[in-house]
Structure formats: C-alpha cells, structure tokens
Design a protein around this motif. Structure first.
Motif, mmCIF file in Angstrom:
data_model
loop_
_atom_site.group_PDB
_atom_site.id
_atom_site.type_symbol
_atom_site.label_atom_id
_atom_site.label_comp_id
_atom_site.label_asym_id
_atom_site.label_seq_id
_atom_site.Cartn_x
_atom_site.Cartn_y
_atom_site.Cartn_z
ATOM 1 N N SER A 91 0.849 -1.185 0.000
ATOM 2 C CA SER A 91 0.000 0.000 0.000
ATOM 3 C C SER A 91 0.890 1.243 0.000
ATOM 4 C CB SER A 91 -0.927 0.010 1.216
ATOM 5 O OG SER A 91 -0.232 0.413 2.368
ATOM 6 N N PHE A 92 0.297 2.358 -0.396
ATOM 7 C CA PHE A 92 1.064 3.610 -0.467
ATOM 8 C C PHE A 92 1.666 3.938 0.894
ATOM 9 C CE2 PHE A 92 1.837 8.132 -1.134
ATOM 10 C CZ PHE A 92 2.252 8.161 -2.456
ATOM 11 N N ILE A 93 0.892 3.663 1.949
ATOM 12 C CA ILE A 93 1.366 3.980 3.296
ATOM 13 C C ILE A 93 2.481 3.030 3.714
ATOM 14 C CG2 ILE A 93 0.610 3.946 5.703
ATOM 15 C CD1 ILE A 93 -1.706 5.586 4.885
ATOM 16 N N GLU A 94 2.367 1.775 3.319
ATOM 17 C CA GLU A 94 3.455 0.835 3.613
ATOM 18 C C GLU A 94 4.730 1.246 2.874
ATOM 19 O OE1 GLU A 94 0.429 -2.851 4.602
ATOM 20 O OE2 GLU A 94 1.405 -2.787 2.641
ATOM 21 N N MET A 95 4.557 1.810 1.680
ATOM 22 C CA MET A 95 5.714 2.308 0.934
ATOM 23 C C MET A 95 6.366 3.458 1.714
ATOM 24 S SD MET A 95 6.749 4.954 -1.238
ATOM 25 C CE MET A 95 5.239 5.769 -1.744
ATOM 26 N N LEU A 96 5.525 4.330 2.298
ATOM 27 C CA LEU A 96 6.092 5.425 3.096
ATOM 28 C C LEU A 96 6.739 4.897 4.381
ATOM 29 C CD1 LEU A 96 3.450 8.282 2.667
ATOM 30 C CD2 LEU A 96 5.685 8.069 1.572
ATOM 31 N N ASP A 97 6.201 3.773 4.901
ATOM 32 C CA ASP A 97 6.852 3.124 6.053
ATOM 33 C C ASP A 97 8.291 2.751 5.688
ATOM 34 O OD1 ASP A 97 4.597 3.247 7.655
ATOM 35 O OD2 ASP A 97 3.986 1.165 7.324
ATOM 36 N N VAL A 98 8.471 2.278 4.465
ATOM 37 C CA VAL A 98 9.812 1.899 4.005
ATOM 38 C C VAL A 98 10.717 3.129 3.956
ATOM 39 C CG1 VAL A 98 11.130 0.966 2.067
ATOM 40 C CG2 VAL A 98 8.968 -0.104 2.716
ATOM 41 N N VAL A 99 10.164 4.236 3.451
ATOM 42 C CA VAL A 99 10.940 5.481 3.417
ATOM 43 C C VAL A 99 11.368 5.854 4.834
ATOM 44 C CG1 VAL A 99 10.865 7.954 2.889
ATOM 45 C CG2 VAL A 99 9.731 6.309 1.368
ATOM 46 N N ASN A 100 10.415 5.758 5.751
ATOM 47 C CA ASN A 100 10.723 6.137 7.126
ATOM 48 C C ASN A 100 11.750 5.227 7.767
ATOM 49 O OD1 ASN A 100 9.427 8.492 7.435
ATOM 50 N ND2 ASN A 100 7.615 7.663 8.459
ATOM 51 N N GLN A 101 11.678 3.973 7.433
ATOM 52 C CA GLN A 101 12.670 3.040 7.963
ATOM 53 C C GLN A 101 14.059 3.424 7.456
ATOM 54 O OE1 GLN A 101 11.631 -1.069 7.451
ATOM 55 N NE2 GLN A 101 13.681 -1.766 7.922
ATOM 56 N N GLN A 102 14.132 3.714 6.161
ATOM 57 C CA GLN A 102 15.422 4.129 5.581
ATOM 58 C C GLN A 102 15.961 5.378 6.264
ATOM 59 O OE1 GLN A 102 14.794 4.680 1.389
ATOM 60 N NE2 GLN A 102 14.610 2.486 0.972
ATOM 61 N N LEU A 103 15.058 6.362 6.451
ATOM 62 C CA LEU A 103 15.499 7.618 7.067
ATOM 63 C C LEU A 103 15.989 7.377 8.488
ATOM 64 C CD1 LEU A 103 12.697 10.070 5.865
ATOM 65 C CD2 LEU A 103 15.091 10.052 5.168
ATOM 66 N N THR A 104 15.224 6.576 9.242
ATOM 67 C CA THR A 104 15.585 6.315 10.633
ATOM 68 C C THR A 104 16.947 5.653 10.708
ATOM 69 O OG1 THR A 104 13.246 6.017 11.135
ATOM 70 C CG2 THR A 104 14.792 5.234 12.781
ATOM 71 N N LEU A 105 17.176 4.660 9.846
ATOM 72 C CA LEU A 105 18.446 3.948 9.897
ATOM 73 C C LEU A 105 19.611 4.829 9.452
ATOM 74 C CD1 LEU A 105 17.317 0.380 8.767
ATOM 75 C CD2 LEU A 105 17.517 1.336 11.064
ATOM 76 N N LYS A 106 19.294 5.868 8.673
ATOM 77 C CA LYS A 106 20.350 6.821 8.286
ATOM 78 C C LYS A 106 20.541 7.910 9.342
ATOM 79 C CE LYS A 106 19.060 7.991 4.052
ATOM 80 N NZ LYS A 106 19.019 8.720 2.786
ATOM 81 N N GLY A 107 19.694 7.884 10.392
ATOM 82 C CA GLY A 107 19.801 8.894 11.434
ATOM 83 C C GLY A 107 19.074 10.186 11.097
ATOM 84 N N GLU A 108 18.200 10.140 10.095
ATOM 85 C CA GLU A 108 17.426 11.346 9.761
ATOM 86 C C GLU A 108 16.022 11.208 10.342
ATOM 87 O OE1 GLU A 108 17.373 12.494 5.601
ATOM 88 O OE2 GLU A 108 19.350 11.589 5.389
ATOM 89 N N GLU A 109 15.451 12.341 10.679
ATOM 90 C CA GLU A 109 14.130 12.279 11.277
ATOM 91 C C GLU A 109 13.087 11.781 10.278
ATOM 92 O OE1 GLU A 109 11.278 15.024 13.901
ATOM 93 O OE2 GLU A 109 13.313 15.785 13.646
ATOM 94 N N PRO A 110 12.285 10.794 10.674
ATOM 95 C CA PRO A 110 11.297 10.273 9.728
ATOM 96 C C PRO A 110 10.232 11.306 9.389
ATOM 97 C CG PRO A 110 11.042 9.219 11.877
ATOM 98 C CD PRO A 110 12.272 10.069 11.948
ATOM 99 N N LEU A 111 9.544 10.982 8.338
ATOM 100 C CA LEU A 111 8.501 11.831 7.779
ATOM 101 C C LEU A 111 7.251 11.751 8.654
ATOM 102 C CD1 LEU A 111 7.969 12.927 4.831
ATOM 103 C CD2 LEU A 111 7.251 10.606 4.333
#
Lengths: 637, 262
Positions: free
Chosen positions: B32-52
């Motif tokens: 789902s579109f939201i699950e896709m954004l979950d993936v973005v947030n996971q990437q950001l978190t693991l890079k140390g950037e604040e999630p969306l």
C-alpha cells in the motif's frame, strides 16, 4: 493485595439491575457541578460516557490521541449491533440474547453482567435512532435486521457495512453538543501515559500533548478508561495502527488487576497476508458469512482456479463440521477450522494461507443487485487491496487478530481494583467471556457508556470523600516523573533498529506461540524470548527527533515498549489456563476430533493478574457462579 | 519497483517548508502507499534522519486520518483514501509528488500533518440533535422510508478527511458541511433543530476561514465516499429556508398564551 469483589446484587437475575440502580446513591445536581471526571478514549464507550456524564452535569475532561474524537477505532466496525428487540418475531428475547452471549463466551463471563447487557441493548437502538443514526430500514419504514455468527435469530441492526462509523458519529455528535455547552472539555492529540493514584484512589492521569510534547497532569474525582483493546500486540491485526495497550497497561502497573489477558479473538474473515512489509490486515465483515460459503478444494495443493473446481471436489468445511450453524459458526470455531484446513495443506492463495468465501450462490439466488446493495463496499475494498474482482472469482480470507475479550478487571459497577478507576468498552474484560459474538462489541461499548457507567460512577462519587489534589501533590509529581523519565529514556535510543522491526518480531512470536492454538512448550519458549527481545529493543532501538515537538516515532516506540512488557502477561495467563475455552485453545486439551475441551471443575473462574514490581505477576481468581444457566458443552454441530 | 518521491518537509508551522527528493527501491506492487512510506521512514531512521510525519490510522478507508495530496490530487489517482491506494497503481520508475492538504483553515503541524480541528468546531456549532441519553422512544415509532434512510446514509458516510477542502481552489468546506447538514435534515429526528443547525454550521464554516463554493465540483471528484454535490444544493436550500423562516414562529406568539382565545 488485591481483593476481587464482584458486587453482583443478590436475588433474581431479571431484577438485579433495577434493584441495584435504586439502591445506588445519587449525587445531587448542585454537587455534580463540583465533580470532575476524566474520560480517556473517545470511541463508542468513551464518547457515549463523556457525553452522558456531561449531560448529567459533571465537569468532564475527555482525552484522545487521535486528532479528533471521531477517528477512534470504533469507526471501523462494519457489521452491526445486536439488540433483543425481536422485531422479526423470530423468537428473540432478552433471555435469548443473554443465553447466546453466555454460551458464545463459553461460560467464562458473569451472568449478571451479561443479562444487564441484554436488557439495555434495546435502549441503545432507541437512543441511537434519536441521535439520528441512519440505520437500514425496510420499505415500510421499520428498522431492518440481519443475522450474524453464533445465533439463530436475526437481531443485528446495521448501517450498510459502516455500522461502527455511524454509531460513533452518533456518540460524537452527542459529545460535540456537550463540548458546545461547556460540559466536556475535549483534549485531542493527547495521550495518557500514566495513572495518578492518591491514597489508593485513582485521581488523575499524566498526559503528553502530542503536538507540543508537553507533559502535564490532570486531576479529578474519578478516572474512566475507554481505551480499547490490545490486538496490536500481534503486530498484524485488524486494529488501527494507533490502537495500543499503554493506558490499561500503565493502570495495571498502578494496581488495577488485568483479567483474562489470554482471551484474544481471532476473526475468521480478513484478507490474507501477502506481503513482508504488510502492516495491517483488513477485515471483511463477518456479515458476509450470512450469504457466503467457505470452501477449499478437497484435494491438497489443487492449483486450478476456483471456477474450474467442480462442486463435488469442493469441501464446504464449516457446513461439514457444523451442520446446524454451517457458515455462521461462532468466530473462534470458524477461525480454527480455517487454520486447520490450511495447516492440512488445503489452503488457497499465496503460501496456502487462505480459504474461499464464495457468494456466487447468493448472487444466483438473490440477484447481483441485492448482494451489491448489501456488501458492495466490501467487494470494492477487496478489489482495491487484492486487485481481484470478487463478483467473478471468490474472495480469499484468513483469520486475523481482531478483538481482546481480556482487559482490566471490573466489578458489576465497572470499577477496577483501584477505587475510582472505571473501565468501559473493550478495555475491560466484563461481558464476552472467552469469545465475543459478532455485533456485540458495539452493543457493549454503548451499554457501558450510555447506560451503565453514568449510574454506577454516581454511587462511587456520592459515597467517597475526596479532598482536593493539586498538581503539586507528591503522588502527582511522582507520576509525572515516571513519564518524563520514560520519554527521556526512549529518546536516548540511537541504535540501529526501528521500533517497527521489534513490533513485527514480537507480533510474529506471539502469533506463532500464543495465537490461535497454544501449547505449554511454546508458551514457555515465548516467556523466555520476550524479555530478551525487550532487552534488545532498549539497546538497539532508534528514536529520532525531539520530545518537545510532534514526534510520531516517539509515540510509537512508547507503545511498542508497552506491548513488549504486556506480552508476558498474555503468555502467563495462557500457560496457566490448562483448558480450551472460547478463543483460548490449548493443543493439549482437545477431543480426538479436534474440538476444544473445557474444564469447568478447575477453570470456571476469571483470572485476574496483579502487578508485582520486578517479579512475576500474581494470579487471583474470581469464581464464576452459574445460578441461572447450566454450563453445557458448547456445541454448534 | 523503484520510485522517485518528492515529499513536502516542514519542521513545524513556523518553518518555511520545501520539497525533498527521496529514492525508494524494491517496492512491491501489492504494497500500500502507506506501507511504501513506512519503508521510506525506515530508511530515514536507519540513516539517522528524522522520519517523515504523516497521518493514518485504520488503514481501511474509514477513519479519515490519511491526508496526502499525491501528484496534485487529494488521496491520489483513485477515488478512495490514501490508505487504500496500492503501488500497482503507479508505473515503475515514476516520480511521485507528495504534499499535505493545503488550506488556510488547516494549518500545517509538521511535514504532511495538518490540523483539521476546524471540522470539529463546525460540528460543535450545531452538527447534532440535542437529545439527552435515556427516554428515547422505540426506534420503530419513527417510520423512515427506505429511500429516505438510504439518502441520509449517503450523506452520513462522510469521513471528515478534508479532501474536499484540499481539492477546492477556494478551500471551501461546503461538501463537508452539506453532508452533515443534509444527513440530519433528511431524518424526522433532525427536524426540530433543522433551521438553527443550518445557520449555525454555515456561520461556523465561515468563521473558520474556509472559502466559498465556486461550483467546480472538484470536491465530489476526490471524495473517497463519493458524496454527491447534490448535497451542496441541498445545503443551499436548507440555508435559504433557514433565512426565510426567520424570525422563529415562537417569538411571534403572544406573551400570554391565554390571550389567544380573544
């Protein structure tokens, strides 16, 4: 030390509630104005309670973590609400609704509570109509009904597949009126993070403003929790992503007993999981089972498409196993039957995790138009999610965690073991025993909020002397400190894993070891694995951003941390209950045909767990006495 | 699947805000579109950037939390909520722009999250039937024809997501208010307060800073519950009716009811 006094009135069942109401003391109208009540949660139970308490003249503060009270998860209930109106003249009565609910709960609920629920069920419908809820109507203008799993009468009132939405909007409109009148102060985007107990009485809550991050205390004369269930402990569930255990779990740590935590309902008809990143299971209303037939190919691993499988090669397994109730067998039995058939290798779809829910007979008999009118939105939803047209090829469904019968222990007055702390709706344990029947949660939430709590809380307030508690009180400051420390600890998380990954691991573990079927070895394994996972969470989790702003990662990590603690409680309860009853199925306790074996001699009680700091929770038992119905082997065959 | 996402980031109401570009890989079409954004947030978190920051809750299209403008259209290319939008709907390699609801009455809290409490205040102004709990008559005493009940239900289906406002170039909340006013105006229970309700809710809508209706029907086009603009016509009638009915008949009654006999 906790004592469990059910406070069920003596005497005939039919008049218990009436007599009890008369014996309850009232708070005078002038005094009500001076009494503050906190209501946490704004779903069916919370919104109906807050609005009714406001209407009675109390000063109500209502809290919800959503941006608006109208978004509480009750909104997602699809099928309907039961009431013993007997509008269909098909033999329904208060007694029958009472009996169906007690039996459906596998004789693990209190008779007096369930009877009262059946009694007020009728008032609920009338109240909702008065509020403008657009229930489905017949051409002549009368209210329409549909049938639901586990019963043989038609007593379910509905608004298309959006009954929860409409009932919640009704309660929300009543709440909006009381907000407009100044009787209720609404605090949206505010999450309860601890309970304030002063001299043994619940006197307030500590909250975090989810926009500014401010941690504040609110004090009152009584606290009502209407914070829903904890199915999200399984990660993949039909619950909203925000649904959580935090409020009830925090109250447990302050002395409220937690009852029957292992009674978790797995709903038979959800869209099967398909995807590793999937974060939600979507429910297909159980009402589909009215007209739909569940089947799998008789032959294992049959890869033909469903329309190519001829009738004699299909196994309509619910009709075969439960000829009397057929596709309307109660949820626990239906879910387990689906699981068994899939475990046997007959499942369909990705991973063999699914069975067909086929409405083609209904379409042939009643016409496409009738089916479309009844279930159109569900077919549409199915198509969106799976990309398949269920009018042409049957839906696939698989069970999903959906509802928790367990919750904080409450007496007949809906008060927990902490005086002044009341618990209503799904958050309490009261009425559904070991299994809830369809269309009963909406009934219970509104019964508690509109018609039961407003009476019983009055008696507590009228008979309890409580001095003022300021925000500078030592106990208040201690509670605030607990919250502040915990938030700070979460924010120190600079590890390399997301909270979601721990939530997912916990969910998988709970689903495998404490899900639809449980056994001793697995539960013991879970009890070893959970503390280890929790330990890892606190070392490895990454929670970015600041506590002084809108920070969803922080909110979520806090909820996951509480799931990681409360999971143990579920396993302790499941391990100790050496029987199969309702939704709780222990592999060790079944007949050779796979039907559950209940043990009334040893387990006819409510298990209520007391929190012990740094130790194992302590079990207390409230014996269940059946004066009016005789527990029988629950058969739907 | 692989996507280039241009996402609105704004660190709070005071921040200016900007579109930031992100790449996502290995997205499955059944996500789902939201699950896709979950993936973005996971990437950001693991890079140390604040999630969306973005809102969702029920993920089945009924709570009305989700609120993203996707490629300029509230809730994206299908007529449904974002939570029910699946990545198979987008071509592989597509660039997708994601923005918050934009309206003066919906101030931004953070990134893609806006404050929609204006809707609650409109409801508090009159979106209810003021009956107390208890004492309601039997539900079958009020006979409501099937068609009438269905039409009321059509209006009542509104999930208060605010897409109608986000789609409208005037940021008008007419479709929302129309749905709410019509639902109760169509039912016998709603009659006693019909006049007062229409006026109070329209006044509250204006007070909150929503614009006026320009009859462009963009609201209907994006409404995930397919609420018809015919209800806006109904609201206009209700509002007109309320103005004509002024002053209320009670005020014209004689001060002493016994005077009537003379």
């Amino acid at each position: 030390m906790i004592t469990l006094e059910s406070k069920v009135p003596h005497g005939p069942l039919e008049t218990k509630w009436d007599r009890h109401r008369f014996s309850e003391k009232l708070v005078s109208p002038t005094n009500k104005r001076k009494v503050g009540i906190i209501v946490v949660g704004s779903g069916l139970a919370g919104a109906s309670a807050a609005s009714t308490l406001g209407q009675l003249g109390y000063q109500v503060d209502c809290f919800c973590f959503q941006d608006s009270p109208r978004r509480a998860h009750s909104i997602a209930a699809q099928g309907g609400i039961n009431a013993a109106k007997n509008y269909q003249d098909d033999g329904d009565s208060v007694e029958r609704l009472f009996y169906d609910t007690i039996k459906g709960g596998d004789f693990r609920s209190r008779e007096a509570n369930v009877y009262r629920l059946a009694q007020v069920s009728m008032q609920i419908i009338d109240q909702c109509v008065a509020l403008g809820v657009p229930f489905a109507r017949e051409y002549g203008g009368q209210l329409a009904n549909r049938s639901f799993g586990g019963v043989q009468v038609s007593r379910t009132f509905y608004c298309r597949g959006q009954t929860g939405q409409q009932l919640l909007l009704g309660a929300y409109s009543a709440l909006s009126w009381q907000i407009d009148r100044g009787q209720v102060r609404m605090h949206p985007r505010t999450e309860m993070l601890d309970l304030i107990v002063v001299d043994g009485h619940a006197r307030g809550i500590v909250v975090r403003d989810l926009v500014t991050g401010a941690i504040r205390s609110h004090t009152a004369e009584a606290v009502v929790l209407a914070t829903g269930g904890y199915s999200n402990i399984f990660f993949l569930s039909t619950n909203a992503s925000g649904s959580n255990v935090t409020a009830t779990y925090r109250a447990w740590k302050q002395g409220a007993a937690f009852a029957n935590p292992c009674f978790t309902q797995i709903h038979p008809t959800a869209i099967p999981p398909s995807e590793a990143y999937q974060a939600k299971l979507t429910l297909m209303s159980e009402s589909l089972r009215n007209d739909g037939r569940l089947w799998v190919p008789k032959q294992k691993g049959d890869s033909r498409s469903p329309e190519q499988i001829p009738e004699p090669e299909r196994d309509y397994f619910l009709e075969r196993r439960y000829p009397r109730f057929g596709n309307l067998a109660p949820r626990d039995l239906a879910s387990r039957a689906v699981k068994h058939i899939c475990d046997d290798g007959c499942g369909v779809g990705p991973g063999g995790l699914g069975v067909y829910l086929d409405l083609s007979d209904a379409i042939a008999q009643q016409g496409l138009e009738v089916v479309q009118e009844r279930y159109g939105n569900l077919f549409e939803m199915y198509q969106r999610i799976t990309g398949e047209d269920a009018y042409k090829t049957p839906m696939r469904i698989y069970p999903a965690p959906h509802y928790t019968m367990g919750g904080l222990w409450v007496d007949y007055n809906l008060m927990s073991t902490v005086p002044g702390l009341f618990v209503i709706g799904e958050a309490n344990f009261a009425d559904h025993g070991a299994n809830r029947l369809g269309a009963s949660s909406l009934m219970q939430g509104l019964a508690d909020g509109y018609f039961i709590l407003p009476y019983t809380i009055g008696h507590y307030l009228a008979t309890t002397k409580s001095g003022p508690v300021g925000t500078g009180h030592l106990d208040v400051r201690a509670a605030e400190e607990r919250v502040t420390n915990r938030v700070a600890r979460l924010l120190r998380g600079r590890g390399r894993q997301t909270a979601a990954s721990y939530h997912r691991s916990l969910g998988r573990l709970m689903w495998d070891l404490c899900g639809m079927a449980r056994e001793e070895a697995g539960l013991k394994k879970a009890l070893e694995a959970i503390p280890a996972l929790r330990e890892e969470f606190w070392h490895e989790v990454a929670v970015l951003g600041s506590g002084a702003t809108f920070n969803q990662a922080l909110e979520y990590a806090g909820r996951v941390a509480d799931f990681l603690e409360s999971a143990e409680l579920l396993c302790y309860d499941a391990l100790h209950r050496e029987e199969s009853c309702g939704a709780h199925f222990r592999e060790e306790h079944q007949t050779p045909l796979g039907e559950p074996l209940r043990d009334d001699a040893n387990f006819s009680y409510v298990s209520a767990w007391e929190y012990v700091p740094n130790g194992r929770p302590v079990l207390h038992k409230e014996p269940l006495v059946f004066e009016f119905v005789k527990p029988t082997m629950r058969t739907y065959q | 699947m692989t996507f280039t996402l241009k996402i609105w980031r704004q660190n709070g109401p005071a921040d200016k805000g900007r579109l930031v570009t992100y790449q996502v890989r290995d997205i499955s079409p059944s996500m789902s579109f939201i699950e896709m954004l979950d993936v973005v947030n996971q990437q950001l978190t693991l890079k140390g950037e604040e999630p969306l920051a973005f809102e969702y809750d029920c993920r089945e299209g009924i709570c009305g939390s989700c609120s993203l403008v996707i490629d300029g259209v509230p809730h994206g290319p299908d007529r449904g909520t974002v939570c029910q939008l699946y990545m198979r709907r987008f071509p592989d390699g597509a660039t997708i722009t994601i923005e918050p609801w934009r309206a003066k009455a919906f101030p931004i809290i953070k990134d893609l999250v806006v404050d929609r409490s204006a809707f609650d205040r409109i409801m508090q102004a009159g979106g209810y039937i003021s009956v107390n709990t208890g004492g309601a008559v039997d539900g079958n005493v009020l006979l409501i024809g099937k068609d009438q009940a269905e039409t009321a239900m059509d209006a009542a289906s509104c999930i208060s997501c605010g897409a109608c406002v986000a789609a409208c170039k005037n940021a008008s909340a007419m479709l929302f208010v129309a749905a709410k006013v019509s639902h109760l105006a169509l039912l016998p229970q709603g009659q006693p307060e019909r006049t007062k309700r229409a006026k109070a809710m329209v006044a509250a809508m204006d007070r909150e800073g929503f614009g006026s209706c320009g009859n462009q029907y963009e609201c209907e086009a994006v409404c995930p519950k397919s609420i018809s603009v015919r209800f806006i016509a109904k609201l206009n009638r209700e509002f007109l009716r309320a103005t004509i009915e002024e002053p209320s008949p009670l005020a014209e009654q004689p001060a002493d009811p016994h005077d009537e006999s003379h």
